[in-house]
Design an enzyme around this catalytic site. Sequence first.
Site, PDB file in Angstrom:
ATOM      1  N   LYS A  79       5.081  18.638 -16.937  1.00  0.00           N
ATOM      2  CA  LYS A  79       4.120  18.194 -16.447  1.00  0.00           C
ATOM      3  C   LYS A  79       5.064  16.293 -15.879  1.00  0.00           C
ATOM      4  CE  LYS A  79       0.659  18.524 -14.291  1.00  0.00           C
ATOM      5  NZ  LYS A  79      -0.687  19.399 -13.733  1.00  0.00           N
ATOM      6  N   GLY A 179     -16.163  18.234  -6.449  1.00  0.00           N
ATOM      7  CA  GLY A 179     -14.740  17.946  -6.441  1.00  0.00           C
ATOM      8  C   GLY A 179     -14.410  18.243  -5.127  1.00  0.00           C
ATOM      9  N   GLY A 181     -11.644  19.309  -3.077  1.00  0.00           N
ATOM     10  CA  GLY A 181     -10.504  18.977  -2.507  1.00  0.00           C
ATOM     11  C   GLY A 181      -9.920  20.291  -2.473  1.00  0.00           C
ATOM     12  N   VAL A 183      -8.918  22.941  -4.101  1.00  0.00           N
ATOM     13  CA  VAL A 183      -8.996  23.696  -5.090  1.00  0.00           C
ATOM     14  C   VAL A 183     -10.424  24.078  -5.227  1.00  0.00           C
ATOM     15  CG1 VAL A 183      -9.623  25.213  -7.113  1.00  0.00           C
ATOM     16  CG2 VAL A 183      -7.061  23.486  -6.494  1.00  0.00           C
ATOM     17  N   TYR A 185     -12.667  23.064  -2.802  1.00  0.00           N
ATOM     18  CA  TYR A 185     -13.553  24.165  -1.399  1.00  0.00           C
ATOM     19  C   TYR A 185     -12.735  25.105  -1.497  1.00  0.00           C
ATOM     20  CZ  TYR A 185     -15.389  22.973   3.520  1.00  0.00           C
ATOM     21  OH  TYR A 185     -16.051  22.560   3.991  1.00  0.00           O
TER      22      TYR A 185
END
Length: 351
Positions: A79, A179, A181, A183, A185
């Site tokens: 990451k 949330g 965003g 993903v 949405y």
Amino acid sequence: MIFDHIDFDDHEHVAFASDPDSGLRCIIAVHSTTLGPSAGGTRFWSYADSASALTDALRLSRAMSLKNAMADIPHGGGKGVIMKPEGEFDREAIFAAYGRALNRVGGAYYTAEDVGVSPDDMRVIHRQTDYVAGLDEGAAASGDPSPVTADGVYRGLCVAIKRKLNKNDFSDLTVAVQGLGHVGYALCGHLHAAGAKLIVADIRDDVLQSAISDFDASVVPVEAIHAVDADVFAPCALGGAVNANTIGGIQVKIVGGAANNQLATPDMGQALHERGILYCPDYVLNGGGIINVAAELSGHYDPNWVDGKLNGLADTLAAVFEAAEADNVSPDVVAERMALARIAAKKLDMA
Ligand code: NAD
């Protein structure tokens, strides 16, 4: 000292890179390359300090090892986190410098999008390095992985409602989505199409207004979303949605969403289990995006391969639930055991 850091888990390589000209400060953490070159998204975020960025890099890269093992792709876990500068900055210069930093890690880590990062940023990185996916142009380009992540989360939630509620569809069910965003949405789109009633929360008013008109969603304040009367709670914002402060208020029967590191502390998994709440381990449920990235990294993007892997992920989740019930433990305990066993088996093969 990094080796004494509570989240240090024998990471193979942790690189700190800076570029004063652009303002880049980043950490690239390679947790494991046993299953193949590490792969995971890059996060661009306003961290309070470098210690918080390091914690994020160490925890998220380890989670990528588990996620990639459960997704059954030939990649280890890594990451990148970039500390978003305060005030004005040149975004393109930062991502270009980040691309050069990736070159110095030399292929042990391949990046793609995570929170705060878009395909445009990937394009900038790609001018400097080939250790990047999630591109929206090129022979094998796969674009933003978020829609595929949402597809995988939706398929996993279908497994969860069958197991916990004996339901074959969402027509009588309410899902609380935290949330909206990239993903969250898209997940709402799947759930709405499947007949779910949606309760949503976000700190952005524009996405809330869209959710009201697109999905007939009900909106609640961000501090209330975990505690609404619903069947499923889907954390799709940042990590730590299930924590010591929220767990007492959670009323749903299933917790499962896209966010990484949903359990603020490991004991939260067992606490959910003891309250009869089925937890979908985040790194199993949200593996769709990295599957999409792996398709691109293979050099030949094949949507059928991606679809097969998403079905495999849903089957893996079903196996996790089965074993968790048999052992009377939280599914996250079983998922970690399975992922580590897959990595250990590969290590043995290689010995
Ligand atoms: P995003 O940045 O597009 O969306 C996050 C959303 O959460 C934003 O709309 C933001 O306003 C909202 N938000 C922030 N704080 C909030 C709060 N306190 N309460 C409610 N909403 C809040 O990110 P994304 O790409 O949709 O990713 C969402 C989560 O899923 C992240 O944890 C990410 O690491 C994880 N994830 C994403 C992918 C992917 O393919 N994008 C893959 C795997 C995991």
